[in-house]
Scaffold this motif. Structure first.
Motif, PDB file in Angstrom:
ATOM      1  N   GLY A   6       0.781  -1.230   0.000  1.00  0.00           N
ATOM      2  CA  GLY A   6       0.000   0.000   0.000  1.00  0.00           C
ATOM      3  C   GLY A   6       0.811   1.277   0.000  1.00  0.00           C
ATOM      4  N   GLN A   7       2.125   1.167  -0.068  1.00  0.00           N
ATOM      5  CA  GLN A   7       2.999   2.338  -0.084  1.00  0.00           C
ATOM      6  C   GLN A   7       3.649   2.469  -1.457  1.00  0.00           C
ATOM      7  OE1 GLN A   7       3.679   4.480   2.608  1.00  0.00           O
ATOM      8  NE2 GLN A   7       1.989   3.409   3.578  1.00  0.00           N
ATOM      9  N   LYS A   8       3.800   3.698  -1.933  1.00  0.00           N
ATOM     10  CA  LYS A   8       4.514   3.922  -3.181  1.00  0.00           C
ATOM     11  C   LYS A   8       6.010   3.925  -2.882  1.00  0.00           C
ATOM     12  CE  LYS A   8       0.855   6.448  -5.430  1.00  0.00           C
ATOM     13  NZ  LYS A   8       0.429   7.712  -6.009  1.00  0.00           N
ATOM     14  N   VAL A   9       6.739   3.139  -3.666  1.00  0.00           N
ATOM     15  CA  VAL A   9       8.169   2.942  -3.431  1.00  0.00           C
ATOM     16  C   VAL A   9       8.930   3.184  -4.722  1.00  0.00           C
ATOM     17  CG1 VAL A   9       9.903   1.245  -2.735  1.00  0.00           C
ATOM     18  CG2 VAL A   9       7.645   1.208  -1.676  1.00  0.00           C
ATOM     19  N   ILE A  10      10.063   3.866  -4.603  1.00  0.00           N
ATOM     20  CA  ILE A  10      10.961   4.038  -5.745  1.00  0.00           C
ATOM     21  C   ILE A  10      12.323   3.494  -5.322  1.00  0.00           C
ATOM     22  CG2 ILE A  10      11.551   6.412  -5.110  1.00  0.00           C
ATOM     23  CD1 ILE A  10      11.832   7.000  -8.111  1.00  0.00           C
ATOM     24  N   PRO A  11      12.915   2.622  -6.119  1.00  0.00           N
ATOM     25  CA  PRO A  11      14.235   2.087  -5.774  1.00  0.00           C
ATOM     26  C   PRO A  11      15.257   3.213  -5.613  1.00  0.00           C
ATOM     27  CG  PRO A  11      13.249   0.818  -7.549  1.00  0.00           C
ATOM     28  CD  PRO A  11      12.392   2.028  -7.352  1.00  0.00           C
ATOM     29  N   GLU A  12      16.191   3.027  -4.667  1.00  0.00           N
ATOM     30  CA  GLU A  12      17.145   4.088  -4.369  1.00  0.00           C
ATOM     31  C   GLU A  12      17.981   4.469  -5.591  1.00  0.00           C
ATOM     32  OE1 GLU A  12      19.538   2.737  -1.134  1.00  0.00           O
ATOM     33  OE2 GLU A  12      20.762   1.476  -2.410  1.00  0.00           O
ATOM     34  N   PHE A  13      18.288   3.510  -6.446  1.00  0.00           N
ATOM     35  CA  PHE A  13      19.048   3.831  -7.647  1.00  0.00           C
ATOM     36  C   PHE A  13      18.285   4.828  -8.519  1.00  0.00           C
ATOM     37  CE2 PHE A  13      19.963   3.140 -12.142  1.00  0.00           C
ATOM     38  CZ  PHE A  13      21.323   3.392 -12.161  1.00  0.00           C
ATOM     39  N   ASP A  14      16.988   4.587  -8.702  1.00  0.00           N
ATOM     40  CA  ASP A  14      16.169   5.478  -9.516  1.00  0.00           C
ATOM     41  C   ASP A  14      15.963   6.830  -8.829  1.00  0.00           C
ATOM     42  OD1 ASP A  14      15.820   3.630 -11.610  1.00  0.00           O
ATOM     43  OD2 ASP A  14      14.236   2.628 -10.482  1.00  0.00           O
ATOM     44  N   PHE A  15      15.847   6.808  -7.496  1.00  0.00           N
ATOM     45  CA  PHE A  15      15.698   8.055  -6.742  1.00  0.00           C
ATOM     46  C   PHE A  15      16.957   8.906  -6.885  1.00  0.00           C
ATOM     47  CE2 PHE A  15      15.245  10.534  -2.767  1.00  0.00           C
ATOM     48  CZ  PHE A  15      13.998  11.055  -3.012  1.00  0.00           C
ATOM     49  N   ALA A  16      18.132   8.278  -6.797  1.00  0.00           N
ATOM     50  CA  ALA A  16      19.393   8.992  -6.964  1.00  0.00           C
ATOM     51  C   ALA A  16      19.512   9.532  -8.392  1.00  0.00           C
ATOM     52  CB  ALA A  16      20.565   8.064  -6.645  1.00  0.00           C
ATOM     53  N   ARG A  17      19.098   8.734  -9.347  1.00  0.00           N
ATOM     54  CA  ARG A  17      19.160   9.169 -10.744  1.00  0.00           C
ATOM     55  C   ARG A  17      18.252  10.374 -10.975  1.00  0.00           C
ATOM     56  NH1 ARG A  17      17.694   5.067 -15.478  1.00  0.00           N
ATOM     57  NH2 ARG A  17      15.870   5.001 -14.141  1.00  0.00           N
ATOM     58  N   LEU A  18      17.125  10.418 -10.284  1.00  0.00           N
ATOM     59  CA  LEU A  18      16.213  11.553 -10.378  1.00  0.00           C
ATOM     60  C   LEU A  18      16.917  12.849  -9.973  1.00  0.00           C
ATOM     61  CD1 LEU A  18      13.239  12.556 -10.747  1.00  0.00           C
ATOM     62  CD2 LEU A  18      12.938  12.066  -8.322  1.00  0.00           C
ATOM     63  N   TYR A  19      17.767  12.767  -8.942  1.00  0.00           N
ATOM     64  CA  TYR A  19      18.522  13.928  -8.470  1.00  0.00           C
ATOM     65  C   TYR A  19      19.885  14.073  -9.140  1.00  0.00           C
ATOM     66  CZ  TYR A  19      15.074  14.926  -4.899  1.00  0.00           C
ATOM     67  OH  TYR A  19      13.922  15.270  -4.248  1.00  0.00           O
ATOM     68  N   LYS A  20      20.175  13.144 -10.045  1.00  0.00           N
ATOM     69  CA  LYS A  20      21.439  13.152 -10.802  1.00  0.00           C
ATOM     70  C   LYS A  20      22.660  13.066  -9.892  1.00  0.00           C
ATOM     71  CE  LYS A  20      19.288  15.607 -14.548  1.00  0.00           C
ATOM     72  NZ  LYS A  20      19.131  16.819 -15.285  1.00  0.00           N
ATOM     73  N   VAL A  21      22.592  12.119  -8.932  1.00  0.00           N
ATOM     74  CA  VAL A  21      23.708  11.864  -8.024  1.00  0.00           C
ATOM     75  C   VAL A  21      23.905  10.357  -7.900  1.00  0.00           C
ATOM     76  CG1 VAL A  21      23.351  13.980  -6.683  1.00  0.00           C
ATOM     77  CG2 VAL A  21      22.241  11.864  -5.957  1.00  0.00           C
ATOM     78  N   GLU A  22      25.039   9.965  -7.340  1.00  0.00           N
ATOM     79  CA  GLU A  22      25.294   8.560  -7.044  1.00  0.00           C
ATOM     80  C   GLU A  22      24.487   8.163  -5.813  1.00  0.00           C
ATOM     81  OE1 GLU A  22      27.318   6.409  -8.704  1.00  0.00           O
ATOM     82  OE2 GLU A  22      27.710   7.949 -10.201  1.00  0.00           O
ATOM     83  N   THR A  23      24.205   6.878  -5.657  1.00  0.00           N
ATOM     84  CA  THR A  23      23.433   6.434  -4.496  1.00  0.00           C
ATOM     85  C   THR A  23      24.170   6.741  -3.191  1.00  0.00           C
ATOM     86  OG1 THR A  23      24.286   4.192  -4.774  1.00  0.00           O
ATOM     87  CG2 THR A  23      22.117   4.647  -5.678  1.00  0.00           C
ATOM     88  N   SER A  24      25.488   6.643  -3.196  1.00  0.00           N
ATOM     89  CA  SER A  24      26.251   6.954  -1.978  1.00  0.00           C
ATOM     90  C   SER A  24      26.091   8.421  -1.586  1.00  0.00           C
ATOM     91  CB  SER A  24      27.728   6.613  -2.157  1.00  0.00           C
ATOM     92  OG  SER A  24      28.280   7.344  -3.232  1.00  0.00           O
ATOM     93  N   THR A  25      26.037   9.298  -2.571  1.00  0.00           N
ATOM     94  CA  THR A  25      25.829  10.720  -2.302  1.00  0.00           C
ATOM     95  C   THR A  25      24.438  10.950  -1.736  1.00  0.00           C
ATOM     96  OG1 THR A  25      27.316  11.254  -4.126  1.00  0.00           O
ATOM     97  CG2 THR A  25      25.890  13.022  -3.341  1.00  0.00           C
TER      98      THR A  25
END
Length: 50
Positions: free
Chosen positions: A10-29
């Motif tokens: 019931g929760q909307k989820v976005i994988p961290e890789f895609d979330f980082a890509r949305l902000y144009k940064v690496e996942t570690s950043t």
């Protein structure tokens, strides 16, 4: 980007890789930014699936 949003328990989820890509940064950043300023990311919980 809509195809990268999933509904889990019931929760909307976005994988961290895609979330980082949305902000144009690496996942570690992204992780560093969340740790340094969690108030900027109030809906993010630290769930890591490995």
């Amino acid at each position: 980007m809509r195809q990268n949003i999933f509904a889990i328990r019931g929760q909307k989820v976005i994988p961290e890789f895609d979330f980082a890509r949305l902000y144009k940064v690496e996942t570690s950043t992204l992780h560093q930014a969340i740790k340094r300023n969690p108030a900027s990311f109030p809906t993010i919980s630290d769930l890591h699936l490995e």
